[in-house]
Scaffold this active site. Structure first.
Site, PDB file in Angstrom:
ATOM      1  N   ASP A  60      -2.606  -4.885   2.191  1.00 36.43           N
ATOM      2  CA  ASP A  60      -1.034  -4.553   2.060  1.00 36.43           C
ATOM      3  C   ASP A  60      -0.703  -2.992   2.447  1.00 36.43           C
ATOM      4  OD1 ASP A  60       1.882  -5.073   1.036  1.00 36.43           O
ATOM      5  OD2 ASP A  60       0.995  -3.643  -0.631  1.00 36.43           O
ATOM      6  N   ARG A  67      13.029   0.665  -5.145  1.00 36.84           N
ATOM      7  CA  ARG A  67      11.862  -0.082  -4.603  1.00 36.84           C
ATOM      8  C   ARG A  67      12.176  -1.564  -5.026  1.00 36.84           C
ATOM      9  NH1 ARG A  67       7.749  -1.659  -1.736  1.00 36.84           N
ATOM     10  NH2 ARG A  67       5.867  -1.873  -2.794  1.00 36.84           N
ATOM     11  N   SER A 111       1.573  -6.437   6.681  1.00 39.60           N
ATOM     12  CA  SER A 111       2.617  -5.602   5.688  1.00 39.60           C
ATOM     13  C   SER A 111       4.265  -6.071   6.065  1.00 39.60           C
ATOM     14  CB  SER A 111       2.651  -4.182   5.728  1.00 39.60           C
ATOM     15  OG  SER A 111       3.922  -3.669   5.240  1.00 39.60           O
ATOM     16  N   ASN A 112       4.846  -6.110   5.022  1.00 37.11           N
ATOM     17  CA  ASN A 112       6.617  -6.061   5.164  1.00 37.11           C
ATOM     18  C   ASN A 112       6.852  -5.124   6.223  1.00 37.11           C
ATOM     19  OD1 ASN A 112       6.709  -8.282   3.564  1.00 37.11           O
ATOM     20  ND2 ASN A 112       7.752  -7.124   1.884  1.00 37.11           N
TER      21      ASN A 112
HETATM   22  C1  LAC Z   1       4.079  -4.769   1.946  1.00 41.99           C
HETATM   23  C2  LAC Z   1       4.661  -4.487   0.496  1.00 41.99           C
HETATM   24  C3  LAC Z   1       4.681  -5.602  -0.009  1.00 41.99           C
HETATM   25  O1  LAC Z   1       3.598  -3.613   2.430  1.00 41.99           O
HETATM   26  O2  LAC Z   1       4.330  -3.424  -0.266  1.00 41.99           O
HETATM   27  O3  LAC Z   1       4.077  -5.700   2.442  1.00 41.99           O
END
Ligand code: LAC
Length: 226
Positions: free
Chosen positions: A13, A44, A121-122
């Protein structure tokens, strides 16, 4: 006994795992005084809440947009005001985060041990590529996978499937590392071998899953007793 990072493939992540969002609080303090800390926490929490809501609503917007929207909400929810320009600049901070101190060395050791590394990751590809470049760790990763390609956010299984599809492996062959307990829960549910990086105090989520390994920072990946 082998360390959690000793598998062939370790997927990370990004935010709260490799890159430190808490470093933005200082900028918020400069702009909003003593409300800065609370605005940072609301920012956040809202950023994540909006990712989940937009996935449920089938109304995807990229993470930089969600991040900026969440900041606008956080500022207003604490009774503060700001111009569009200020919001743009503060939100851009998410593309300028520092890596946690131990990150470069641990990644280097894993690569030297022939472990394949990736990010899942997002964040958008542009954000993640830029952050990895700034931290000097971009070359450590075989690939950076962004939710942008499935237009759904974690913990939707479609996101974790990006990793198994990309590498053509079973979920159990993926070592997944996250500082976010809810992300660990989603990844464990999907079938990954999960390491939770518990960087701050606080319990793991009650979502019916437990991490396979737990550590305070990424050095746990090199620890055979973990
Ligand atoms: C990401 C968030 C969940 O990087 O921290 O996907």
């Amino acid at each position: 006994v082998s360390a959690p990072g000793s598998g062939r493939l370790v997927v990370f992540d990004a935010f709260g795992t490799l890159f430190d969002p808490s470093s933005l609080v200082e900028r918020l303090r400069v702009r909003f005084g003593e409300d800065g800390l609370a605005i940072g926490a609301t920012w956040r929490a809202t950023q994540l809440r909006y990712t989940w809501l937009r996935t449920l609503m089938d109304a995807y917007e990229p993470f930089d947009v969600v991040t900026r929207d969440a900041l606008a909400y956080a500022v207003r929810s604490h009774g503060q005001g700001s111009t569009d320009g200020e919001l743009d600049e503060l939100a851009r901070g998410y593309s300028e985060l520092e890596a946690y101190t131990e990150v470069p060395e641990v990644l280097g050791t894993l690569v030297d041990d022939s472990v394949t590394l990736a990010i899942l990751s997002n964040g958008t590809s542009a954000m993640l590529g830029g952050l990895a470049e700034r931290a000097g760790i971009a070359a450590r990763f075989a690939v950076i996978l962004s939710v942008d390609s499935v237009r759904r956010y974690k913990p939707d299984p479609a996101v974790y499937r990006l990793a198994t599809d990309h590498f053509g492996v079973a979920a159990a062959d993926v070592g997944f590392v996250s500082g976010n307990a809810w992300d660990c829960s989603g990844a464990r549910r999907f079938g990954f071998d999960v390491t939770w990086i518990a960087r701050s105090d606080g319990p793991f989520d009650e979502l019916g899953e437990q991490p396979d390994h737990v550590g305070r920072d990424l050095r746990v990946l090199l620890d055979p007793s973990a």
